[in-house]
Design a protein around this motif. Structure first.
Motif, PDB file in Angstrom:
ATOM      1  N   ALA A  50       0.822  -1.205   0.000  1.00 38.12           N
ATOM      2  CA  ALA A  50       0.000   0.000   0.000  1.00 38.12           C
ATOM      3  C   ALA A  50       0.855   1.255   0.000  1.00 38.12           C
ATOM      4  CB  ALA A  50      -0.935  -0.008   1.208  1.00 38.12           C
ATOM      5  N   ARG A  51       2.001   1.199   0.674  1.00 44.40           N
ATOM      6  CA  ARG A  51       2.869   2.374   0.774  1.00 44.40           C
ATOM      7  C   ARG A  51       3.808   2.501  -0.417  1.00 44.40           C
ATOM      8  NH1 ARG A  51       4.467   1.388   7.144  1.00 44.40           N
ATOM      9  NH2 ARG A  51       2.602   2.363   8.060  1.00 44.40           N
ATOM     10  N   ASP A  52       4.311   1.396  -0.915  1.00 45.21           N
ATOM     11  CA  ASP A  52       5.374   1.447  -1.922  1.00 45.21           C
ATOM     12  C   ASP A  52       5.307   0.202  -2.800  1.00 45.21           C
ATOM     13  OD1 ASP A  52       7.668   2.071  -3.321  1.00 45.21           O
ATOM     14  OD2 ASP A  52       9.012   1.308  -1.778  1.00 45.21           O
TER      15      ASP A  52
ATOM     16  N   ASN B 299     -10.378   0.884  -2.963  1.00 50.91           N
ATOM     17  CA  ASN B 299     -10.508   1.514  -1.654  1.00 50.91           C
ATOM     18  C   ASN B 299     -10.572   0.505  -0.526  1.00 50.91           C
ATOM     19  OD1 ASN B 299     -10.383   4.141  -2.559  1.00 50.91           O
ATOM     20  ND2 ASN B 299     -12.603   4.360  -2.782  1.00 50.91           N
ATOM     21  N   ALA B 300     -11.260  -0.624  -0.754  1.00 52.73           N
ATOM     22  CA  ALA B 300     -11.372  -1.617   0.315  1.00 52.73           C
ATOM     23  C   ALA B 300     -10.006  -2.200   0.667  1.00 52.73           C
ATOM     24  CB  ALA B 300     -12.342  -2.729  -0.088  1.00 52.73           C
ATOM     25  N   CYS B 301      -9.196  -2.472  -0.352  1.00 46.58           N
ATOM     26  CA  CYS B 301      -7.842  -2.972  -0.090  1.00 46.58           C
ATOM     27  C   CYS B 301      -7.015  -1.931   0.643  1.00 46.58           C
ATOM     28  CB  CYS B 301      -7.155  -3.364  -1.396  1.00 46.58           C
ATOM     29  SG  CYS B 301      -7.822  -4.855  -2.159  1.00 46.58           S
ATOM     30  N   MET B 302      -7.082  -0.692   0.199  1.00 45.47           N
ATOM     31  CA  MET B 302      -6.291   0.357   0.835  1.00 45.47           C
ATOM     32  C   MET B 302      -6.777   0.641   2.264  1.00 45.47           C
ATOM     33  SD  MET B 302      -3.954   1.063  -1.352  1.00 45.47           S
ATOM     34  CE  MET B 302      -3.255   2.673  -1.008  1.00 45.47           C
ATOM     35  N   THR B 303      -8.094   0.589   2.459  1.00 45.37           N
ATOM     36  CA  THR B 303      -8.633   0.803   3.800  1.00 45.37           C
ATOM     37  C   THR B 303      -8.187  -0.309   4.749  1.00 45.37           C
ATOM     38  OG1 THR B 303     -10.557   1.980   2.929  1.00 45.37           O
ATOM     39  CG2 THR B 303     -10.763   1.043   5.138  1.00 45.37           C
ATOM     40  N   GLY B 304      -8.245  -1.545   4.279  1.00 53.25           N
ATOM     41  CA  GLY B 304      -7.763  -2.649   5.098  1.00 53.25           C
ATOM     42  C   GLY B 304      -6.288  -2.510   5.433  1.00 53.25           C
ATOM     43  N   CYS B 305      -5.494  -2.074   4.470  1.00 48.85           N
ATOM     44  CA  CYS B 305      -4.059  -1.904   4.710  1.00 48.85           C
ATOM     45  C   CYS B 305      -3.798  -0.791   5.724  1.00 48.85           C
ATOM     46  CB  CYS B 305      -3.335  -1.607   3.402  1.00 48.85           C
ATOM     47  SG  CYS B 305      -3.248  -3.019   2.286  1.00 48.85           S
ATOM     48  N   ARG B 306      -4.583   0.275   5.665  1.00 46.78           N
ATOM     49  CA  ARG B 306      -4.424   1.335   6.669  1.00 46.78           C
ATOM     50  C   ARG B 306      -4.770   0.819   8.061  1.00 46.78           C
ATOM     51  NH1 ARG B 306      -6.261   4.661   2.360  1.00 46.78           N
ATOM     52  NH2 ARG B 306      -8.451   4.365   2.955  1.00 46.78           N
ATOM     53  N   ALA B 307      -5.812  -0.003   8.137  1.00 49.21           N
ATOM     54  CA  ALA B 307      -6.170  -0.577   9.435  1.00 49.21           C
ATOM     55  C   ALA B 307      -5.049  -1.478   9.948  1.00 49.21           C
ATOM     56  CB  ALA B 307      -7.475  -1.361   9.314  1.00 49.21           C
ATOM     57  N   LEU B 308      -4.477  -2.283   9.065  1.00 51.91           N
ATOM     58  CA  LEU B 308      -3.360  -3.143   9.465  1.00 51.91           C
ATOM     59  C   LEU B 308      -2.175  -2.311   9.939  1.00 51.91           C
ATOM     60  CD1 LEU B 308      -3.562  -5.674   6.504  1.00 51.91           C
ATOM     61  CD2 LEU B 308      -4.042  -6.217   8.911  1.00 51.91           C
TER      62      LEU B 308
ATOM     63  N   GLN C 103       5.539  -2.506  -5.788  1.00 47.92           N
ATOM     64  CA  GLN C 103       6.400  -2.784  -6.931  1.00 47.92           C
ATOM     65  C   GLN C 103       5.736  -2.214  -8.185  1.00 47.92           C
ATOM     66  OE1 GLN C 103       5.282  -5.408  -9.367  1.00 47.92           O
ATOM     67  NE2 GLN C 103       6.806  -4.434 -10.691  1.00 47.92           N
ATOM     68  N   GLY C 104       6.473  -1.384  -8.898  1.00 51.62           N
ATOM     69  CA  GLY C 104       5.943  -0.826 -10.132  1.00 51.62           C
ATOM     70  C   GLY C 104       5.020   0.356  -9.967  1.00 51.62           C
ATOM     71  N   GLY C 105       4.777   0.806  -8.740  1.00 53.42           N
ATOM     72  CA  GLY C 105       3.904   1.950  -8.525  1.00 53.42           C
ATOM     73  C   GLY C 105       2.447   1.554  -8.361  1.00 53.42           C
ATOM     74  N   HIS C 106       1.655   2.481  -7.845  1.00 58.10           N
ATOM     75  CA  HIS C 106       0.224   2.219  -7.652  1.00 58.10           C
ATOM     76  C   HIS C 106      -0.469   2.085  -8.995  1.00 58.10           C
ATOM     77  CE1 HIS C 106      -0.145   2.441  -3.341  1.00 58.10           C
ATOM     78  NE2 HIS C 106       0.599   3.531  -3.320  1.00 58.10           N
ATOM     79  N   ARG C 107      -1.363   1.100  -9.079  1.00 61.38           N
ATOM     80  CA  ARG C 107      -2.065   0.808 -10.323  1.00 61.38           C
ATOM     81  C   ARG C 107      -3.555   0.650 -10.064  1.00 61.38           C
ATOM     82  NH1 ARG C 107       2.376  -3.091 -13.386  1.00 61.38           N
ATOM     83  NH2 ARG C 107       4.145  -1.715 -12.949  1.00 61.38           N
ATOM     84  N   ALA C 108      -4.183   1.747  -9.740  1.00 64.53           N
ATOM     85  CA  ALA C 108      -5.630   1.793  -9.482  1.00 64.53           C
ATOM     86  C   ALA C 108      -6.061   0.821  -8.395  1.00 64.53           C
ATOM     87  CB  ALA C 108      -6.408   1.536 -10.765  1.00 64.53           C
ATOM     88  N   PRO C 109      -5.429   0.879  -7.211  1.00 62.52           N
ATOM     89  CA  PRO C 109      -5.861  -0.020  -6.140  1.00 62.52           C
ATOM     90  C   PRO C 109      -7.255   0.340  -5.651  1.00 62.52           C
ATOM     91  CG  PRO C 109      -4.341   1.612  -5.279  1.00 62.52           C
ATOM     92  CD  PRO C 109      -4.362   1.802  -6.773  1.00 62.52           C
TER      93      PRO C 109
END
Length: 376
Positions: free
Chosen positions: A157-159, A169-178, A161-167
């Motif tokens: 989520a932070r860095d 919101n649910a994945c990013m929200t879960g990663c922030r919670a983790l 491989q290859g840069g962010h590619r339209a992730p």
């Protein structure tokens, strides 16, 4: 993932005609790692440099199917990358011709190499597979492996491989919670039911192909890092079990039946949607009808669409991937699921050599397949 989950600003433009040379984008992100090296992240994970030639892989039935599954998922992802946000069959055909996409249409150029890029689907699936292989090497239990996977998701989520590619919101929200210290079992949204966990579930079928109960249990557990809705749990379970059975060479009818039965343990509605999709394939309902209905932004739609596509093309991975890619829904995820399932069934010979050679980091995916077989 759900349509609203997607960040649209990272999708590169593509050529407007079917016969044009696929576009090379000057805005392609750097594909090299910018954080810690993978060997530092997963120190017990073995790699071969360089990977074996594809002809050698094809001669080993087990290795061919495992590598075929990994490559098939990534190839499908890259194939559906440029069509993901085109909202109709007509729009795809206007842009790419009456057959739609028939090969890679999006290319990036970096460090002198021209390649077809995948999306966040494959980025996350790679994190999952690396964490599972780490767990195998360390004889780690479920909790330790999920904690390691959670660390990998936070790094992604932070860095990525290859840069962010339209992730999503649910994945990013879960990663922030983790990242905030929420236990992995509770990090995902209780109503998060997009396809962000099923798209990355196929590695469980690879690593636990001889223990389908464990593949099911662990894939369901992993979904909870980002998606806890029953439709996501059911879809992840079905996908992992389906891959395991495909790798074991079981008949397509048995595999699809088992996938539906597995999904029913977590969400009868998901299983019913899968069964209807299979019936649609049997009766010849066209993709323009079925894949308009099953666009795949939600997990149950995605796994049902995969059942439909695999039932229509059990011995033709190329046709299956292209059918998934030429849809007005979450085309990269649908093509990923179909590619992984049929790659596991048919092996690397199912894919044209250029589809493999042009794929971003295909050598790494072959290495991961070799490591997966070595760990089994």
């Amino acid at each position: 993932m759900t349509n609203s989950d997607k960040q649209l600003d990272l999708l590169e433009p593509t050529n407007a005609t079917a016969n044009a040379v696929p576009e090379v984008s000057d805005r392609a992100p750097d594909v090299r790692r910018t954080a810690r090296d993978d060997a530092q992240v997963f120190p017990s994970l073995p790699f071969l440099t360089p990977p074996p030639p594809l002809d050698d892989v094809a001669r080993d039935p087990e290795l061919s199917r495992v590598v075929g599954c990994i490559l098939g998922g990534a190839i499908g992802d890259a194939m559906g990358h440029p069509t993901e946000f085109i909202g109709s069959f007509e729009g795809i055909r206007r842009q790419y011709g009456p057959q739609g996409v028939t090969g890679y249409e999006l290319y990036w150029d970096r460090d002198g190499r021209r390649f077809a890029p995948y999306t966040d689907d494959t980025q996350m699936a790679e994190v999952v597979l690396r964490a599972l292989l780490w767990g195998r090497g360390e004889a780690a239990d479920l909790d330790a492996t999920m904690r390691t996977m959670a660390e990998g998701f936070v790094r992604w989520a932070r860095d990525p491989q290859g840069g962010h590619r339209a992730p999503g919101n649910a994945c990013m929200t879960g990663c922030r919670a983790l990242a905030d210290g929420v236990p992995w079992r509770e990090a995902g949204g209780a109503r998060a039911g997009g396809c962000g966990s099923v798209m990355r579930a196929y590695p469980f079928g690879i690593v636990f192909k001889d223990d389908t109960a464990r593949a099911e249990r662990w894939s369901v557990a992993h979904s909870k890092l980002t998606h806890r809705d029953p439709i996501a749990l059911a879809a992840s379970a079905a996908m992992s079990v389906g891959v395991a059975h495909m790798l074991r060479g079981e008949r397509n009818v048995r595999v699809l039946s088992t996938m539906i039965g597995t999904a029913a343990r977590y969400c009868p509605r998901t299983a019913a949607m899968m069964a209807t999709a299979w019936d649609d394939a049997k009766t010849g309902e066209p993709p323009e009808v079925v894949l308009q209905r099953l666009q795949g932004w939600a997990a149950h739609e995605a796994i049902a669409a995969a059942v439909y596509i695999v039932a229509r093309h059990p011995d033709d991975a190329q046709a299956a991937i292209l059918e998934g890619a030429n849809t007005p829904g979450d085309s990269d995820s649908l093509a990923t699921l179909a590619g992984a399932l049929l790659g596991a069934r048919l092996g690397v010979a199912a894919f044209p050599e250029r589809w493999v050679s042009d794929l971003e980091r295909s050598d790494v995916f072959i290495q991961l397949g070799v490591a997966s077989v070595a760990a089994s």
